[in-house]
Design a protein around this motif. Structure first.
Motif, PDB file in Angstrom:
ATOM      1  N   LEU A 492       7.282 -13.038  -3.561  1.00  0.00           N
ATOM      2  CA  LEU A 492       6.193 -12.664  -2.657  1.00  0.00           C
ATOM      3  C   LEU A 492       6.117 -11.147  -2.485  1.00  0.00           C
ATOM      4  CD1 LEU A 492       6.072 -15.221   0.301  1.00  0.00           C
ATOM      5  CD2 LEU A 492       4.183 -14.485  -1.142  1.00  0.00           C
ATOM      6  N   ASN A 493       7.261 -10.530  -2.235  1.00  0.00           N
ATOM      7  CA  ASN A 493       7.278  -9.069  -2.094  1.00  0.00           C
ATOM      8  C   ASN A 493       6.751  -8.392  -3.355  1.00  0.00           C
ATOM      9  OD1 ASN A 493       8.469  -9.342   0.425  1.00  0.00           O
ATOM     10  ND2 ASN A 493      10.539  -8.908  -0.300  1.00  0.00           N
ATOM     11  N   ALA A 494       7.162  -8.907  -4.510  1.00  0.00           N
ATOM     12  CA  ALA A 494       6.801  -8.277  -5.778  1.00  0.00           C
ATOM     13  C   ALA A 494       5.303  -8.370  -6.054  1.00  0.00           C
ATOM     14  CB  ALA A 494       7.594  -8.914  -6.919  1.00  0.00           C
ATOM     15  N   ILE A 495       4.755  -9.574  -5.917  1.00  0.00           N
ATOM     16  CA  ILE A 495       3.343  -9.730  -6.291  1.00  0.00           C
ATOM     17  C   ILE A 495       2.428  -8.998  -5.311  1.00  0.00           C
ATOM     18  CG2 ILE A 495       3.811 -11.908  -7.465  1.00  0.00           C
ATOM     19  CD1 ILE A 495       2.557 -13.391  -5.120  1.00  0.00           C
ATOM     20  N   VAL A 496       2.815  -8.942  -4.031  1.00  0.00           N
ATOM     21  CA  VAL A 496       1.991  -8.207  -3.063  1.00  0.00           C
ATOM     22  C   VAL A 496       2.139  -6.708  -3.281  1.00  0.00           C
ATOM     23  CG1 VAL A 496       1.616  -7.738  -0.610  1.00  0.00           C
ATOM     24  CG2 VAL A 496       1.995 -10.087  -1.387  1.00  0.00           C
ATOM     25  N   ALA A 497       3.340  -6.253  -3.605  1.00  0.00           N
ATOM     26  CA  ALA A 497       3.520  -4.835  -3.922  1.00  0.00           C
ATOM     27  C   ALA A 497       2.641  -4.430  -5.095  1.00  0.00           C
ATOM     28  CB  ALA A 497       4.989  -4.550  -4.244  1.00  0.00           C
ATOM     29  N   ASP A 498       2.604  -5.255  -6.122  1.00  0.00           N
ATOM     30  CA  ASP A 498       1.779  -4.983  -7.297  1.00  0.00           C
ATOM     31  C   ASP A 498       0.301  -4.933  -6.926  1.00  0.00           C
ATOM     32  OD1 ASP A 498       1.289  -4.863 -10.258  1.00  0.00           O
ATOM     33  OD2 ASP A 498       0.371  -6.820  -9.867  1.00  0.00           O
ATOM     34  N   SER A 499      -0.113  -5.904  -6.128  1.00  0.00           N
ATOM     35  CA  SER A 499      -1.523  -5.982  -5.736  1.00  0.00           C
ATOM     36  C   SER A 499      -1.925  -4.815  -4.839  1.00  0.00           C
ATOM     37  CB  SER A 499      -1.774  -7.312  -5.011  1.00  0.00           C
ATOM     38  OG  SER A 499      -3.108  -7.429  -4.604  1.00  0.00           O
ATOM     39  N   VAL A 500      -1.097  -4.511  -3.837  1.00  0.00           N
ATOM     40  CA  VAL A 500      -1.414  -3.390  -2.940  1.00  0.00           C
ATOM     41  C   VAL A 500      -1.462  -2.084  -3.728  1.00  0.00           C
ATOM     42  CG1 VAL A 500      -0.531  -1.993  -1.024  1.00  0.00           C
ATOM     43  CG2 VAL A 500      -0.505  -4.488  -0.860  1.00  0.00           C
ATOM     44  N   GLY A 501      -0.547  -1.903  -4.659  1.00  0.00           N
ATOM     45  CA  GLY A 501      -0.545  -0.682  -5.465  1.00  0.00           C
ATOM     46  C   GLY A 501      -1.843  -0.513  -6.235  1.00  0.00           C
ATOM     47  N   GLN A 502      -2.344  -1.592  -6.823  1.00  0.00           N
ATOM     48  CA  GLN A 502      -3.604  -1.507  -7.577  1.00  0.00           C
ATOM     49  C   GLN A 502      -4.783  -1.224  -6.648  1.00  0.00           C
ATOM     50  OE1 GLN A 502      -4.320  -4.699 -10.450  1.00  0.00           O
ATOM     51  NE2 GLN A 502      -2.128  -5.174 -10.464  1.00  0.00           N
ATOM     52  N   LEU A 503      -4.841  -1.925  -5.513  1.00  0.00           N
ATOM     53  CA  LEU A 503      -5.970  -1.728  -4.598  1.00  0.00           C
ATOM     54  C   LEU A 503      -5.932  -0.342  -3.964  1.00  0.00           C
ATOM     55  CD1 LEU A 503      -6.387  -5.176  -2.785  1.00  0.00           C
ATOM     56  CD2 LEU A 503      -7.464  -4.323  -4.873  1.00  0.00           C
ATOM     57  N   THR A 504      -4.740   0.165  -3.692  1.00  0.00           N
ATOM     58  CA  THR A 504      -4.638   1.504  -3.108  1.00  0.00           C
ATOM     59  C   THR A 504      -5.179   2.556  -4.077  1.00  0.00           C
ATOM     60  OG1 THR A 504      -2.702   0.836  -1.817  1.00  0.00           O
ATOM     61  CG2 THR A 504      -3.043   3.196  -2.125  1.00  0.00           C
ATOM     62  N   ALA A 505      -4.871   2.406  -5.357  1.00  0.00           N
ATOM     63  CA  ALA A 505      -5.372   3.366  -6.353  1.00  0.00           C
ATOM     64  C   ALA A 505      -6.895   3.327  -6.414  1.00  0.00           C
ATOM     65  CB  ALA A 505      -4.771   3.033  -7.714  1.00  0.00           C
ATOM     66  N   ARG A 506      -7.449   2.120  -6.346  1.00  0.00           N
ATOM     67  CA  ARG A 506      -8.913   2.000  -6.377  1.00  0.00           C
ATOM     68  C   ARG A 506      -9.543   2.555  -5.099  1.00  0.00           C
ATOM     69  NH1 ARG A 506      -9.370  -4.217  -7.767  1.00  0.00           N
ATOM     70  NH2 ARG A 506     -11.462  -3.902  -6.896  1.00  0.00           N
ATOM     71  N   LEU A 507      -8.894   2.304  -3.960  1.00  0.00           N
ATOM     72  CA  LEU A 507      -9.408   2.838  -2.694  1.00  0.00           C
ATOM     73  C   LEU A 507      -9.343   4.354  -2.680  1.00  0.00           C
ATOM     74  CD1 LEU A 507     -10.447   2.392   0.176  1.00  0.00           C
ATOM     75  CD2 LEU A 507      -8.077   2.106   0.932  1.00  0.00           C
ATOM     76  N   GLN A 508      -8.244   4.909  -3.179  1.00  0.00           N
ATOM     77  CA  GLN A 508      -8.112   6.362  -3.228  1.00  0.00           C
ATOM     78  C   GLN A 508      -9.212   6.972  -4.099  1.00  0.00           C
ATOM     79  OE1 GLN A 508      -5.427   8.458  -1.669  1.00  0.00           O
ATOM     80  NE2 GLN A 508      -7.261   9.688  -2.029  1.00  0.00           N
ATOM     81  N   ALA A 509      -9.545   6.309  -5.193  1.00  0.00           N
ATOM     82  CA  ALA A 509     -10.603   6.815  -6.069  1.00  0.00           C
ATOM     83  C   ALA A 509     -11.940   6.842  -5.341  1.00  0.00           C
ATOM     84  CB  ALA A 509     -10.694   5.944  -7.326  1.00  0.00           C
ATOM     85  N   LYS A 510     -12.217   5.815  -4.546  1.00  0.00           N
ATOM     86  CA  LYS A 510     -13.477   5.796  -3.777  1.00  0.00           C
ATOM     87  C   LYS A 510     -13.495   6.921  -2.747  1.00  0.00           C
ATOM     88  CE  LYS A 510     -14.408   0.795  -4.141  1.00  0.00           C
ATOM     89  NZ  LYS A 510     -15.787   0.843  -4.674  1.00  0.00           N
ATOM     90  N   LEU A 511     -12.348   7.118  -2.080  1.00  0.00           N
ATOM     91  CA  LEU A 511     -12.282   8.187  -1.080  1.00  0.00           C
ATOM     92  C   LEU A 511     -12.434   9.547  -1.736  1.00  0.00           C
ATOM     93  CD1 LEU A 511      -9.335   6.854   1.142  1.00  0.00           C
ATOM     94  CD2 LEU A 511     -11.790   6.671   1.587  1.00  0.00           C
ATOM     95  N   ASP A 512     -11.823   9.717  -2.888  1.00  0.00           N
ATOM     96  CA  ASP A 512     -11.945  10.996  -3.616  1.00  0.00           C
ATOM     97  C   ASP A 512     -13.386  11.234  -4.044  1.00  0.00           C
ATOM     98  OD1 ASP A 512      -9.246  11.335  -3.309  1.00  0.00           O
ATOM     99  OD2 ASP A 512      -8.715  10.708  -5.346  1.00  0.00           O
ATOM    100  N   GLY A 513     -14.134  10.152  -4.213  1.00  0.00           N
ATOM    101  CA  GLY A 513     -15.546  10.279  -4.585  1.00  0.00           C
ATOM    102  C   GLY A 513     -16.463  10.530  -3.409  1.00  0.00           C
ATOM    103  N   GLY A 514     -15.892  10.623  -2.210  1.00  0.00           N
ATOM    104  CA  GLY A 514     -16.693  10.960  -1.031  1.00  0.00           C
ATOM    105  C   GLY A 514     -17.105   9.780  -0.177  1.00  0.00           C
ATOM    106  N   THR A 515     -16.694   8.579  -0.518  1.00  0.00           N
ATOM    107  CA  THR A 515     -17.054   7.405   0.289  1.00  0.00           C
ATOM    108  C   THR A 515     -16.220   7.385   1.559  1.00  0.00           C
ATOM    109  OG1 THR A 515     -17.481   6.181  -1.748  1.00  0.00           O
ATOM    110  CG2 THR A 515     -17.279   4.896   0.278  1.00  0.00           C
ATOM    111  N   PRO A 516     -16.842   7.197   2.724  1.00  0.00           N
ATOM    112  CA  PRO A 516     -16.078   7.105   3.979  1.00  0.00           C
ATOM    113  C   PRO A 516     -15.105   5.925   3.942  1.00  0.00           C
ATOM    114  CG  PRO A 516     -18.419   7.416   4.418  1.00  0.00           C
ATOM    115  CD  PRO A 516     -18.293   7.143   2.953  1.00  0.00           C
ATOM    116  N   LEU A 517     -14.020   6.033   4.702  1.00  0.00           N
ATOM    117  CA  LEU A 517     -12.955   5.040   4.652  1.00  0.00           C
ATOM    118  C   LEU A 517     -13.453   3.633   4.945  1.00  0.00           C
ATOM    119  CD1 LEU A 517      -9.951   4.315   4.382  1.00  0.00           C
ATOM    120  CD2 LEU A 517      -9.697   4.825   6.832  1.00  0.00           C
ATOM    121  N   ASP A 518     -14.174   3.431   6.053  1.00  0.00           N
ATOM    122  CA  ASP A 518     -14.627   2.086   6.409  1.00  0.00           C
ATOM    123  C   ASP A 518     -15.521   1.496   5.331  1.00  0.00           C
ATOM    124  OD1 ASP A 518     -13.186   2.212   8.689  1.00  0.00           O
ATOM    125  OD2 ASP A 518     -14.885   2.234  10.082  1.00  0.00           O
ATOM    126  N   THR A 519     -16.404   2.321   4.807  1.00  0.00           N
ATOM    127  CA  THR A 519     -17.300   1.843   3.748  1.00  0.00           C
ATOM    128  C   THR A 519     -16.515   1.502   2.491  1.00  0.00           C
ATOM    129  OG1 THR A 519     -19.087   3.242   4.604  1.00  0.00           O
ATOM    130  CG2 THR A 519     -19.327   2.408   2.357  1.00  0.00           C
TER     131      THR A 519
END
Length: 719
Positions: A492-519
């Motif tokens: 459980l720890n492993a698969i969620v760590a993997d998933s959170v890591g991928q989603l965080t990278a995608r979220l960071q890319a959106k934020l770097d592109g100027g999208t507000p956090l909530d959006t």
């Protein structure tokens, strides 16, 4: 054998008299964690610098400073001796699924008939058991015996008591001479660190302070059966395999639904109270006790703890339950399905993620539709479970759990997630672009002015779901009752760590592109839910319609048996997952797969040979003896003739089935463990079923005075 006499003996075999119990204030101030060397207790025994160093390791995962080992060892020995301990042991979790310990005395002869009590930092940090004598899956051979246990400072030392003394137990990990993990604890600790590394950067995006540490938290509900010793030792199947390989359906089972939450029998309640006092002394926060659904079945459950400590405590709970039951003339059965036809036992693992400040990352709050952090992490769990169904099924796979999954309130082998109506509605609204909150909790009136209005959860519960959201956590219901929770929680720890890591990278890319956090988070949640909503199912997990829909329409895996599931463990996807997260390397993962095949083979092989023994040496002779007795009935008795004919026909059926089983037991299926495991599943288990079918028919035909085994009627109801 007089079975009625056995009933009386079993009912009266309660050997322990009532003992004084601590008052509530004594329980809190004197009893709880009495036998645990907590950090608070070490604070008064160590120098300030040594204490801070150890605290940093235990609470923040910092590297252990070996220079403090002698100081800690002295404090530990002094404390243990004050508690009456004469020996110490590195207490670890080998790949057997249970625990192991080798006791060494503090006593050290110093010559001329003089001895001292000593314990060094070197002895604290490391010990050397024989690595080749434990399952290693090929990591160690007989000629490669060296292995090491190493102190785990993140889990506190504790005292285990016995009638003539006490032992200091030092939670440890177990590794080979080459440094490969030979235990269940090392990967668990690695997975906790991987989860922290993945989740902490995500939390920073939501405004968490620098240095926030994340771990998984866990509360594991333990179900078990109790049977009278009088019966247990008259059943070779219970002694050899932990489950009944024979047993006709009794007139009454759990049909009346009167055992669940019913009044606990005094003998059982005394046993429970005794066990709880021992667990409190070990610092284990057990909270709940009750009758479970099946007659003779019960449950104990602790509150949430760090998953590393929870795994240690779970092993201790099983150990204390087993040892304490014997004091009351009972035997505690942890097998997932000790009795056919009624509920089996699971170990529901309530899992969440929490920060070192105590924030539960899966707590939706009062407005879950607005709680973007909660929705982000929940969507990460959806993604993880969907992408790693195979791992979740494999980590609970065992020959014993195969008998339990799929009926009687145990989840099916198909992995899915139950979110509940409120949370499902929120995700559906986000996916459709609506947003906002539809269904919400409220108050329920009970129809009488004297009764209060009670808060109502916005979603129901689902007992058929293997992975269910239950308010502020996910309940992994597929874990078996006899199983160590360490590997399921590692997964459980492993698969969620993997998933959170991928989603965080995608979220960071959106934020770097100027999208507000909530959006950006709303977009992420919508995208993730849309991609993985096939894993969400709130309906009846037992229905044939769901099985067809899951496999054919949704493309979900249905790994019905252990061997179906274990096959996936060594896939390229899973090798990459564990390797990238530095939890298990390819050899360590392959070893675990090999051990699971081996344990499956040996488990069913033991059951097959025990079935053959009991049928040949006990049941068939009982049938022949009854036939001989019927011959003594005067001729002309239609009843004797009819019964004799029926018993003879079923006895022949048993004999034929027994010959077939004997052939399959002897064949083994090949030389490789994989071949043997598949032979057990495909040939031995069906042959055992045929033998049991005939034997259970005979149980309902033969004079009870001649029947050699305690029956379900007796074992389930005599307490």
């Amino acid at each position: 054998m007089n079975q009625d006499f056995d009933v009386n003996s079993a009912a009266r075999n309660w050997r322990v008299e009532a003992t004084p119990q601590p008052t509530p204030s004594q329980l809190v101030n004197e009893q709880f964690a009495r036998d645990v060397l907590t950090l608070d207790q070490l604070k008064t025994r160590l120098s300030k610098s040594a204490y801070k160093s150890l605290q940093a390791t235990a609470e923040r995962g910092e590297t252990l400073d070996p220079s403090i080992a002698d100081t800690v060892a002295l404090a530990m020995k002094t404390w243990a001796m004050e508690k009456g301990a004469t020996h110490y042991t590195h207490w670890f979790q080998p790949l057997t699924g249970s625990t192991a310990e080798k006791h060494d005395s503090f006593l050290n002869p110093s010559g001329d008939g003089v001895a001292i009590m000593s314990f060094s930092g070197k002895e604290l940090i490391q010990a050397e058991p024989d690595a080749s004598s434990f399952p290693s899956g090929g990591l160690r051979a007989t000629f490669e015996a060296r292995g090491y246990t190493a102190w785990d400072p993140s889990s506190p030392a504790f005292i285990v008591r016995h009638a003539n003394g006490a032992t200091l137990c030092i939670p440890s990990v177990f590794a080979s001479w080459k440094g490969e993990a030979l235990d269940l604890k090392t990967p668990l600790l690695r997975s906790i660190e991987a989860l922290n590394k993945a989740v902490s950067p995500a939390l920073k995006l939501f405004g968490a302070s620098e240095g926030t540490r994340v771990t998984s938290s866990l509360g594991a509900e333990q179900e078990y059966f109790l049977v009278a010793e009088e019966y247990y030792y008259r059943r070779p199947d219970l002694v050899m395999s932990g489950r009944t390989l024979f047993g006709a359906k009794p007139p009454r089972g759990q049909e009346l639904e009167d055992h669940y939450f019913g009044a606990i029998p005094d003998r059982v309640l005394s046993f429970m109270t005794d066990a709880e006092m021992q667990l409190y002394a070990l610092g284990i926060p057990v909270k709940t006790r009750h009758n479970e659904v099946a007659p003779g079945q019960f449950e104990i459950a602790p509150i949430f703890e760090n998953s590393n400590i929870a795994a240690d405590h779970q092993q201790l709970i099983m150990q204390v339950l087993r040892s304490t039951a014997r004091k009351y003339g009972l035997v505690c059965l942890m097998h997932e399905k000790p009795f056919a036809g009624i509920n089996g036992s699971g170990k529901h693992c309530n899992w969440s993620m929490a920060t070192d400040a105590g924030e539960n990352l899966l707590d939706p709050g009062d407005t879950p539709h607005e709680n973007m952090q909660f929705l982000f992490f929940t969507s990460a769990v959806l993604k993880a479970v969907d992408e790693h169904q195979d791992l979740l099924r494999a980590c609970v796979a065992s020959a014993s759990n195969d008998h339990r999954l799929g009926a009687n309130e145990a989840p099916p082998a198909i992995i899915s997630i139950f979110l509940g109506s409120e949370l499902s509605d929120i995700f559906e609204r986000l996916a459709s672009g609506q947003g906002g909150r539809g269904k919400a909790a409220g108050l329920m009136g009970l129809g009488s002015r004297v009764l209060p209005e009670i808060p109502v959860h916005a979603g129901d519960r689902n007992r058929t779901s293997p992975f269910a959201f239950t308010g502020n956590k996910f309940e992994f219901r597929a874990v078996g009752s006899s199983q160590s929770i360490s590997f399921p929680i590692t997964v459980l720890n492993a698969i969620v760590a993997d998933s959170v890591g991928q989603l965080t990278a995608r979220l960071q890319a959106k934020l770097d592109g100027g999208t507000p956090l909530d959006t950006a988070v709303a977009e992420m949640v919508r995208e993730t839910y849309t991609a993985h909503q096939r894993i969400v199912f709130d309906g009846d997990g037992y229905s044939s319609e769901w099985h067809e829909e899951a496999e054919k329409q949704r493309g979900l895996l249905n790994l019905r048996t252990t061997l179906d599931a274990v096959e996936h463990l060594g896939s390229a996807k899973n090798i990459a997952l564990f390797g990238q997260l530095e939890i298990l390397n390819e050899r360590e993962l392959a070893a675990r797969q090999e051990i699971m095949y081996d344990i499956y083979f040996k488990t069913v092989n033991i059951e097959g040979e025990t079935t053959e023994y009991m049928a040949q040496r006990q049941i068939l002779p009982a049938a022949l003896n009854y036939l001989a007795a019927l011959k003594a009935v005067p001729e002309g008795s239609r009843a004797a003739a009819g019964v004799s004919q029926e018993v003879s026909a079923v006895a022949d059926q048993l004999y034929d089935a027994l010959q077939a089983l004997r052939e399959q037991n002897a064949a083994l299926g090949g030389d490789e463990v994989h071949e043997k495991a598949h032979h057990m599943r495909d040939h031995v288990l069906p042959a055992m079923s045929e033998v049991r079918s005939a034997a259970d028919k005979l149980e309902n035909l033969i004079d009870s005075r001649l029947w050699p085994l305690p029956t379900y009627r007796q074992m389930l109801f005599v307490k």
